[in-house]
Design a protein around this motif. Sequence first.
Motif, PDB file in Angstrom:
ATOM      1  N   GLN A  10       0.840  -1.192   0.000  1.00  0.00           N
ATOM      2  CA  GLN A  10       0.000   0.000   0.000  1.00  0.00           C
ATOM      3  C   GLN A  10       0.872   1.238   0.000  1.00  0.00           C
ATOM      4  O   GLN A  10       2.034   1.201   0.404  1.00  0.00           O
ATOM      5  N   GLU A  11       0.278   2.337  -0.470  1.00  0.00           N
ATOM      6  CA  GLU A  11       0.976   3.617  -0.521  1.00  0.00           C
ATOM      7  C   GLU A  11       0.685   4.394   0.761  1.00  0.00           C
ATOM      8  O   GLU A  11      -0.479   4.567   1.143  1.00  0.00           O
ATOM      9  N   ILE A  12       1.762   4.853   1.412  1.00  0.00           N
ATOM     10  CA  ILE A  12       1.628   5.591   2.674  1.00  0.00           C
ATOM     11  C   ILE A  12       2.347   6.922   2.529  1.00  0.00           C
ATOM     12  O   ILE A  12       3.480   6.989   2.022  1.00  0.00           O
ATOM     13  N   ILE A  13       1.694   8.004   2.974  1.00  0.00           N
ATOM     14  CA  ILE A  13       2.285   9.342   2.962  1.00  0.00           C
ATOM     15  C   ILE A  13       2.901   9.596   4.341  1.00  0.00           C
ATOM     16  O   ILE A  13       2.207   9.549   5.362  1.00  0.00           O
ATOM     17  N   THR A  14       4.209   9.869   4.364  1.00  0.00           N
ATOM     18  CA  THR A  14       4.905  10.095   5.624  1.00  0.00           C
ATOM     19  C   THR A  14       4.648  11.514   6.129  1.00  0.00           C
ATOM     20  O   THR A  14       3.961  12.314   5.497  1.00  0.00           O
ATOM     21  N   LYS A  15       5.221  11.806   7.267  1.00  0.00           N
ATOM     22  CA  LYS A  15       5.020  13.113   7.901  1.00  0.00           C
ATOM     23  C   LYS A  15       5.567  14.247   7.050  1.00  0.00           C
ATOM     24  O   LYS A  15       5.014  15.356   7.051  1.00  0.00           O
ATOM     25  N   ASP A  16       6.651  14.007   6.314  1.00  0.00           N
ATOM     26  CA  ASP A  16       7.236  15.032   5.448  1.00  0.00           C
ATOM     27  C   ASP A  16       6.733  14.910   4.010  1.00  0.00           C
ATOM     28  O   ASP A  16       7.429  15.303   3.067  1.00  0.00           O
ATOM     29  N   ASN A  17       5.527  14.345   3.838  1.00  0.00           N
ATOM     30  CA  ASN A  17       4.827  14.295   2.543  1.00  0.00           C
ATOM     31  C   ASN A  17       5.576  13.489   1.484  1.00  0.00           C
ATOM     32  O   ASN A  17       5.541  13.829   0.300  1.00  0.00           O
ATOM     33  N   ALA A  18       6.240  12.437   1.897  1.00  0.00           N
ATOM     34  CA  ALA A  18       6.889  11.524   0.952  1.00  0.00           C
ATOM     35  C   ALA A  18       6.028  10.273   0.814  1.00  0.00           C
ATOM     36  O   ALA A  18       5.490   9.753   1.797  1.00  0.00           O
ATOM     37  N   MET A  19       5.884   9.816  -0.430  1.00  0.00           N
ATOM     38  CA  MET A  19       5.070   8.641  -0.707  1.00  0.00           C
ATOM     39  C   MET A  19       5.953   7.394  -0.734  1.00  0.00           C
ATOM     40  O   MET A  19       6.930   7.339  -1.485  1.00  0.00           O
ATOM     41  N   VAL A  20       5.614   6.412   0.098  1.00  0.00           N
ATOM     42  CA  VAL A  20       6.373   5.166   0.142  1.00  0.00           C
ATOM     43  C   VAL A  20       5.415   3.983   0.005  1.00  0.00           C
ATOM     44  O   VAL A  20       4.249   4.057   0.403  1.00  0.00           O
ATOM     45  N   SER A  21       5.933   2.900  -0.580  1.00  0.00           N
ATOM     46  CA  SER A  21       5.164   1.660  -0.716  1.00  0.00           C
ATOM     47  C   SER A  21       5.655   0.680   0.341  1.00  0.00           C
ATOM     48  O   SER A  21       6.866   0.447   0.475  1.00  0.00           O
ATOM     49  N   VAL A  22       4.705   0.106   1.083  1.00  0.00           N
ATOM     50  CA  VAL A  22       5.046  -0.756   2.215  1.00  0.00           C
ATOM     51  C   VAL A  22       4.201  -2.021   2.157  1.00  0.00           C
ATOM     52  O   VAL A  22       3.022  -1.984   1.809  1.00  0.00           O
ATOM     53  N   ASP A  23       4.824  -3.151   2.481  1.00  0.00           N
ATOM     54  CA  ASP A  23       4.087  -4.392   2.710  1.00  0.00           C
ATOM     55  C   ASP A  23       4.750  -5.139   3.864  1.00  0.00           C
ATOM     56  O   ASP A  23       5.908  -4.887   4.204  1.00  0.00           O
ATOM     57  N   GLY A  24       3.993  -6.051   4.488  1.00  0.00           N
ATOM     58  CA  GLY A  24       4.523  -6.751   5.652  1.00  0.00           C
ATOM     59  C   GLY A  24       3.728  -8.000   5.950  1.00  0.00           C
ATOM     60  O   GLY A  24       2.861  -8.430   5.176  1.00  0.00           O
ATOM     61  N   GLY A  84       2.668   7.199   9.127  1.00  0.00           N
ATOM     62  CA  GLY A  84       2.275   8.554   8.769  1.00  0.00           C
ATOM     63  C   GLY A  84       2.729   9.598   9.773  1.00  0.00           C
ATOM     64  O   GLY A  84       2.771  10.797   9.455  1.00  0.00           O
ATOM     65  N   SER A  85       3.069   9.176  10.979  1.00  0.00           N
ATOM     66  CA  SER A  85       3.544  10.110  12.008  1.00  0.00           C
ATOM     67  C   SER A  85       5.063  10.219  12.041  1.00  0.00           C
ATOM     68  O   SER A  85       5.613  10.861  12.942  1.00  0.00           O
ATOM     69  N   MET A  86       5.745   9.627  11.076  1.00  0.00           N
ATOM     70  CA  MET A  86       7.208   9.630  11.055  1.00  0.00           C
ATOM     71  C   MET A  86       7.706  10.222   9.744  1.00  0.00           C
ATOM     72  O   MET A  86       7.010  10.187   8.719  1.00  0.00           O
ATOM     73  N   ASP A  87       8.929  10.782   9.802  1.00  0.00           N
ATOM     74  CA  ASP A  87       9.573  11.286   8.587  1.00  0.00           C
ATOM     75  C   ASP A  87      10.084  10.118   7.748  1.00  0.00           C
ATOM     76  O   ASP A  87      10.178   8.979   8.214  1.00  0.00           O
ATOM     77  N   LEU A  88      10.440  10.451   6.498  1.00  0.00           N
ATOM     78  CA  LEU A  88      10.928   9.409   5.593  1.00  0.00           C
ATOM     79  C   LEU A  88      12.194   8.763   6.123  1.00  0.00           C
ATOM     80  O   LEU A  88      12.352   7.538   6.087  1.00  0.00           O
ATOM     81  N   ASP A  89      13.116   9.582   6.617  1.00  0.00           N
ATOM     82  CA  ASP A  89      14.363   9.023   7.145  1.00  0.00           C
ATOM     83  C   ASP A  89      14.100   8.100   8.331  1.00  0.00           C
ATOM     84  O   ASP A  89      14.774   7.068   8.497  1.00  0.00           O
ATOM     85  N   GLU A  90      13.116   8.446   9.153  1.00  0.00           N
ATOM     86  CA  GLU A  90      12.796   7.601  10.303  1.00  0.00           C
ATOM     87  C   GLU A  90      12.173   6.282   9.860  1.00  0.00           C
ATOM     88  O   GLU A  90      12.461   5.230  10.446  1.00  0.00           O
ATOM     89  N   THR A  91      11.332   6.332   8.858  1.00  0.00           N
ATOM     90  CA  THR A  91      10.724   5.080   8.375  1.00  0.00           C
ATOM     91  C   THR A  91      11.750   4.127   7.791  1.00  0.00           C
ATOM     92  O   THR A  91      11.595   2.906   7.865  1.00  0.00           O
ATOM     93  N   LEU A  92      12.827   4.681   7.218  1.00  0.00           N
ATOM     94  CA  LEU A  92      13.856   3.833   6.627  1.00  0.00           C
ATOM     95  C   LEU A  92      14.860   3.319   7.652  1.00  0.00           C
ATOM     96  O   LEU A  92      15.438   2.241   7.468  1.00  0.00           O
ATOM     97  N   SER A  93      15.075   4.079   8.702  1.00  0.00           N
ATOM     98  CA  SER A  93      16.123   3.733   9.671  1.00  0.00           C
ATOM     99  C   SER A  93      15.580   3.135  10.961  1.00  0.00           C
ATOM    100  O   SER A  93      16.350   2.563  11.737  1.00  0.00           O
ATOM    101  N   LYS A  94      14.279   3.271  11.223  1.00  0.00           N
ATOM    102  CA  LYS A  94      13.710   2.796  12.490  1.00  0.00           C
ATOM    103  C   LYS A  94      12.655   1.714  12.240  1.00  0.00           C
ATOM    104  O   LYS A  94      11.529   1.794  12.728  1.00  0.00           O
ATOM    105  N   ARG A  95      13.036   0.731  11.459  1.00  0.00           N
ATOM    106  CA  ARG A  95      12.085  -0.340  11.148  1.00  0.00           C
ATOM    107  C   ARG A  95      11.729  -1.144  12.388  1.00  0.00           C
ATOM    108  O   ARG A  95      10.568  -1.561  12.562  1.00  0.00           O
ATOM    109  N   ASP A  96      12.693  -1.374  13.265  1.00  0.00           N
ATOM    110  CA  ASP A  96      12.407  -2.124  14.494  1.00  0.00           C
ATOM    111  C   ASP A  96      11.415  -1.374  15.376  1.00  0.00           C
ATOM    112  O   ASP A  96      10.539  -1.984  16.011  1.00  0.00           O
TER     113      ASP A  96
END
Length: 323
Positions: free
Chosen positions: A72-86, A122-134
């Motif tokens: 699914q497409e998720i918009i992060t806090k800094d308005n970046a669009m990322v695709s995520v599955d899990g 959605g409550s995190m920045d793009l850098d946080e979503t990439l670096s704080k997966r745990d």
Amino acid sequence: MLTTFALTLTALVLFYLAVSVKVVRQGYQYTIERFGRFTEVARPGLNFYPAFFYAVGRKINMMEQVVDIPGQEIITKDNAMVSVDGVVFFQVLDAAKAAYEVSELYVAIMQLATTNLRTVMGSMDLDETLSKRDEINARLLSVVDHATNAWGIKITRVELKDIRPPADIVNAMGRQMKAEREKRANILDAEGARAAEILRAEGEKQGQILQAEGRREAAFRDAEAREREAEAEAKATQMVSDAISAGNPQALNYFIAQKYTEAVSQFATSPNAKTILFPVEATQLIGTLGGIGALAREALGGDNTPTPPPPAPRRGPFGQSQG
């Protein structure tokens, strides 16, 4: 006729018993309903429930299971669009609640995980979503497990399989990483040059300090040597004076002759002097040594007989001493 009836009855009884016996496989639990109402849970093994009165309601898998979270497409806090599955791992702990507290258990878990995933990322920045997966996995696990507690299931793990930023953001991140590495390299080069200059300056400083200490020590030693030489000279002069005061005028002659001999030896050690020329004053000084001794004896009240001066050396045609 009676035999046929007995056989038929026996067959019906056997059929009724066979229908009433419920065999539950390992890893499953069955809910038992009596006229459509839940009564109990059948455990793995052989169970007997009279047919037509009791029936199996739901067959619940008690083993740990996995549900895919679709991409699914998720918009992060800094308005970046990322695709995520899990994926979500869960296990049923209460078969009755899992069967009757929620409809379509798998769909419910998937929808719950999807909505909470949007909320958390959605409550995190793009850098946080990439670096704080745990951290994202832990927050999702806490939220989803709390929400599904009433359903009699336990959420064991929540894992994000992939996070895919847009291509332009990936290119920008690559350029940013390159610039950051170049910046670090330049900083390290500057720090290395600075450290080298500091060490070089420290070395020069230490060298100058050691040279100054060496010069000071040498000057101190030279002064000490001159002081001791002066003390020895003063002591020798004092001894000559004491000898003259004691009535021994020969000490004065010895002192003067020693100085004269030292002066003449300096002429003899010259590498370019093959012929020694003495001035007239030097020959007169030699001749007056005896007179000085006589004057010293007269001053001390000794023998008044004058000591004849030594014969003057003969001179050559060019004023050279002939011995």
